[in-house]
Design a protein around this motif. Sequence first.
Motif, PDB file in Angstrom:
ATOM      1  N   GLU A  61       0.700  -1.291  -0.022  1.00 44.26           N
ATOM      2  CA  GLU A  61       0.015   0.055   0.049  1.00 44.26           C
ATOM      3  C   GLU A  61       1.058   1.521  -0.133  1.00 44.26           C
ATOM      4  O   GLU A  61       1.654   1.429   0.876  1.00 44.26           O
ATOM      5  CB  GLU A  61      -0.907   0.011   1.383  1.00 44.26           C
ATOM      6  CG  GLU A  61      -2.127  -1.051   1.256  1.00 44.26           C
ATOM      7  CD  GLU A  61      -2.800  -1.051   2.419  1.00 44.26           C
ATOM      8  OE1 GLU A  61      -2.587  -0.042   3.200  1.00 44.26           O
ATOM      9  OE2 GLU A  61      -3.520  -2.028   2.657  1.00 44.26           O
ATOM     10  N   SER A  62       0.818   2.032  -0.998  1.00 42.69           N
ATOM     11  CA  SER A  62       1.617   3.124  -1.007  1.00 42.69           C
ATOM     12  C   SER A  62       1.247   4.248  -0.466  1.00 42.69           C
ATOM     13  O   SER A  62      -0.112   4.399   0.009  1.00 42.69           O
ATOM     14  CB  SER A  62       1.710   3.630  -2.551  1.00 42.69           C
ATOM     15  OG  SER A  62       0.538   3.916  -2.977  1.00 42.69           O
ATOM     16  N   PRO A  77      -2.003   7.198  -3.006  1.00 40.90           N
ATOM     17  CA  PRO A  77      -2.939   6.198  -3.461  1.00 40.90           C
ATOM     18  C   PRO A  77      -2.263   6.276  -5.010  1.00 40.90           C
ATOM     19  O   PRO A  77      -2.231   7.298  -5.656  1.00 40.90           O
ATOM     20  CB  PRO A  77      -4.203   6.560  -3.606  1.00 40.90           C
ATOM     21  CG  PRO A  77      -4.329   7.285  -2.425  1.00 40.90           C
ATOM     22  CD  PRO A  77      -3.097   8.243  -1.896  1.00 40.90           C
ATOM     23  N   LYS A  78      -1.831   5.012  -5.606  1.00 36.25           N
ATOM     24  CA  LYS A  78      -1.469   4.903  -6.904  1.00 36.25           C
ATOM     25  C   LYS A  78      -0.142   5.683  -7.593  1.00 36.25           C
ATOM     26  O   LYS A  78      -0.002   5.812  -8.382  1.00 36.25           O
ATOM     27  CB  LYS A  78      -2.590   5.320  -7.968  1.00 36.25           C
ATOM     28  CG  LYS A  78      -3.667   4.122  -7.970  1.00 36.25           C
ATOM     29  CD  LYS A  78      -3.243   2.801  -8.468  1.00 36.25           C
ATOM     30  CE  LYS A  78      -4.077   1.829  -8.335  1.00 36.25           C
ATOM     31  NZ  LYS A  78      -3.682   0.447  -8.651  1.00 36.25           N
ATOM     32  N   VAL A  79       0.666   6.012  -6.347  1.00 33.99           N
ATOM     33  CA  VAL A  79       1.828   6.737  -6.783  1.00 33.99           C
ATOM     34  C   VAL A  79       2.809   6.088  -5.937  1.00 33.99           C
ATOM     35  O   VAL A  79       2.826   5.975  -4.570  1.00 33.99           O
ATOM     36  CB  VAL A  79       1.859   8.140  -6.325  1.00 33.99           C
ATOM     37  CG1 VAL A  79       3.322   8.848  -6.552  1.00 33.99           C
ATOM     38  CG2 VAL A  79       0.941   9.059  -7.184  1.00 33.99           C
ATOM     39  N   LYS A  95       4.000  -0.286 -12.807  1.00 35.76           N
ATOM     40  CA  LYS A  95       3.292   0.433 -13.788  1.00 35.76           C
ATOM     41  C   LYS A  95       2.127  -0.494 -14.452  1.00 35.76           C
ATOM     42  O   LYS A  95       1.057   0.268 -14.708  1.00 35.76           O
ATOM     43  CB  LYS A  95       4.337   0.901 -14.847  1.00 35.76           C
ATOM     44  CG  LYS A  95       5.262   2.235 -14.365  1.00 35.76           C
ATOM     45  CD  LYS A  95       6.101   2.494 -15.358  1.00 35.76           C
ATOM     46  CE  LYS A  95       7.055   3.408 -14.965  1.00 35.76           C
ATOM     47  NZ  LYS A  95       8.030   3.701 -15.989  1.00 35.76           N
ATOM     48  N   ARG A 151       0.211  -2.533 -13.104  1.00 36.51           N
ATOM     49  CA  ARG A 151      -0.748  -2.472 -12.047  1.00 36.51           C
ATOM     50  C   ARG A 151      -1.348  -1.013 -11.925  1.00 36.51           C
ATOM     51  O   ARG A 151      -2.231  -1.025 -10.970  1.00 36.51           O
ATOM     52  CB  ARG A 151      -0.355  -3.408 -10.793  1.00 36.51           C
ATOM     53  CG  ARG A 151      -0.346  -4.855 -10.800  1.00 36.51           C
ATOM     54  CD  ARG A 151      -1.536  -5.345 -11.258  1.00 36.51           C
ATOM     55  NE  ARG A 151      -1.579  -6.693 -10.934  1.00 36.51           N
ATOM     56  CZ  ARG A 151      -2.630  -7.573 -11.585  1.00 36.51           C
ATOM     57  NH1 ARG A 151      -3.562  -7.085 -12.306  1.00 36.51           N
ATOM     58  NH2 ARG A 151      -2.832  -8.665 -11.170  1.00 36.51           N
ATOM     59  N   GLY A 152      -0.918  -0.073 -12.698  1.00 32.06           N
ATOM     60  CA  GLY A 152      -1.801   1.317 -12.536  1.00 32.06           C
ATOM     61  C   GLY A 152      -0.999   2.280 -11.695  1.00 32.06           C
ATOM     62  O   GLY A 152      -1.622   3.197 -11.540  1.00 32.06           O
ATOM     63  N   TYR A 153       0.142   1.822 -11.273  1.00 34.16           N
ATOM     64  CA  TYR A 153       0.866   2.969 -10.433  1.00 34.16           C
ATOM     65  C   TYR A 153       1.668   3.868 -11.218  1.00 34.16           C
ATOM     66  O   TYR A 153       2.065   3.577 -12.186  1.00 34.16           O
ATOM     67  CB  TYR A 153       1.710   2.034  -9.479  1.00 34.16           C
ATOM     68  CG  TYR A 153       1.044   1.620  -8.296  1.00 34.16           C
ATOM     69  CD1 TYR A 153       0.583   2.135  -7.067  1.00 34.16           C
ATOM     70  CD2 TYR A 153       0.660   0.118  -8.407  1.00 34.16           C
ATOM     71  CE1 TYR A 153      -0.043   1.671  -5.871  1.00 34.16           C
ATOM     72  CE2 TYR A 153       0.052  -0.397  -7.274  1.00 34.16           C
ATOM     73  CZ  TYR A 153      -0.302   0.233  -6.152  1.00 34.16           C
ATOM     74  OH  TYR A 153      -0.979  -0.558  -5.506  1.00 34.16           O
ATOM     75  N   ARG A 154       1.865   5.085 -10.962  1.00 35.96           N
ATOM     76  CA  ARG A 154       2.689   6.178 -11.156  1.00 35.96           C
ATOM     77  C   ARG A 154       4.091   6.057 -10.322  1.00 35.96           C
ATOM     78  O   ARG A 154       4.037   6.206  -9.233  1.00 35.96           O
ATOM     79  CB  ARG A 154       2.157   7.647 -11.304  1.00 35.96           C
ATOM     80  CG  ARG A 154       3.191   8.416 -12.039  1.00 35.96           C
ATOM     81  CD  ARG A 154       2.298   9.925 -12.255  1.00 35.96           C
ATOM     82  NE  ARG A 154       1.759  10.487 -11.114  1.00 35.96           N
ATOM     83  CZ  ARG A 154       2.375  11.139 -10.304  1.00 35.96           C
ATOM     84  NH1 ARG A 154       4.046  11.456 -10.577  1.00 35.96           N
ATOM     85  NH2 ARG A 154       2.053  11.695  -9.127  1.00 35.96           N
TER      86      ARG A 154
END
Length: 491
Positions: A19-20, A23-25, A58, A60-63
């Motif tokens: 868990e970042s 969120p998503k970064v 990436k 999986r949708g992360y930046r």
Amino acid sequence: MTMPIRLFNTMTRRKEVFESIEPKVVRMYVCGPTVYDSPHLGHGRASVVYDILVRWLKYRGYRVKYVRNITDVGHILEDIGEDRMIVGAKRERLHPMEIADKYTLEYLEAMDKLGNERPSIQPRASGHIMEIIEMVEKLVEKGYGYVVDGNVYFDVSKFEDYGKLSGVKREELIKHRVEPDPRKRNPADFALWKAAPEGYPLRWRSPWGYGFPGWHIECSVMSVKYLGEQIDIHGGARELVFPHHENSLAQTEAYTGKKPFVRYWVHCGLLTINGEKMSKSKGNVVNLLAALEKWGKDVLRMFYISAHYRSDIDFNENAVKMAAENVRRVSDVVERVRSMKPVDRPLDEVERKLLEATRRARAEFEERMDDDLDTPGALAVLFGYIREFNRLTSGRDALNAEVKKEVIGFLDMVRRVFGILETRKTEVSTELVEKLISLIVEVREILRREKRYDLSDMIRSRLREVGVELQDTAEGPRWRLLERSGIGFLK
């Protein structure tokens, strides 16, 4: 439903759901090379591990904001107690910064040829001396650092959590210090700043006199500057857990007052050569650029991912041969499915089974990669799928268009995530390339009908040189694109 990514956290010694902080970064820092010599196969292994982690995040949708540093000062060679950059400079009779430039460029060249995506930022330690001095001043002000004759040391007794990452006991710490300076309060204390004599080639003015930074403080400064006071992932080889990462953690949390500095510590295993540790004394250090020239990026990457990133991996002749064969297996199935004619008709029984197998393989591949980047497990899924594909499509030269699209989609995802057999990046559309090649083939056919075989043969030869294979058949000319690998054009 997408399963969560799980990573093994060195801090907790167990797999944890990722868990970042934002969120998503993802903010990720990886310890890069000390650029006093040529990059070797071990550097290649570590770089591919974190390259694939970035690629998967990436996917999986992360930046991902990815920082990998370059160490060009302050990394002491343990057996002689001398800065590695000075060792390199003496070896080649150059200034340390000439050595740094030379081997930084060589390392970056190797990373590109290995197919790694460039990190977001690649800072050099020597470019951050002012920030390092500021952090050391703050640590002294807060009581964690103290000055002795121009040297500044970190007092480990003031940081109650010292040892929590590595598990090292305080009574063992003295064994891990290069120079047990009698002027230190505690033999286990480590250097934040080192005094340098006049004429020393790597030294800067500081509040404590001329000197240079300690190795550990550099990573703390660059991580905080570019990623913030708390980050998601910190990576590096397992041998860095102590003392480098233990010290980086202590001084960063002491400086910021925030815990944890890092959410997930992700360390990779080591690389051996024929069962032995690489060392210059044994003469078994394998230059990475030379290895790339001999075996190519796809074979090396396939070799690296054949073992789990946390495991040690041994480089030997059989392992390379197996990696080369596995590259061919992937290339063959890619070429086979591309060559199959897409047809617009209802699915038959075989195509329904193939569609189910493809979707099942993708799901299982994703599951293995989500489980702590299990590349060997993901490869097992891939090769099981290839066997099933070959069995189901034996004797076929056509495939339902939608099924073909899904098969290609899965194989392209695998190639993209693993960084193997990737199509060269281009701004020209695939449709335009195909039309241009078809036009050239058409012109060649006109030349052949006019019996101008010298020109038609030249066109065929030149097409081959740029990666297009042309075959003359009873039904007319047929062409296909050839994939590049480290073992030549794959047929």
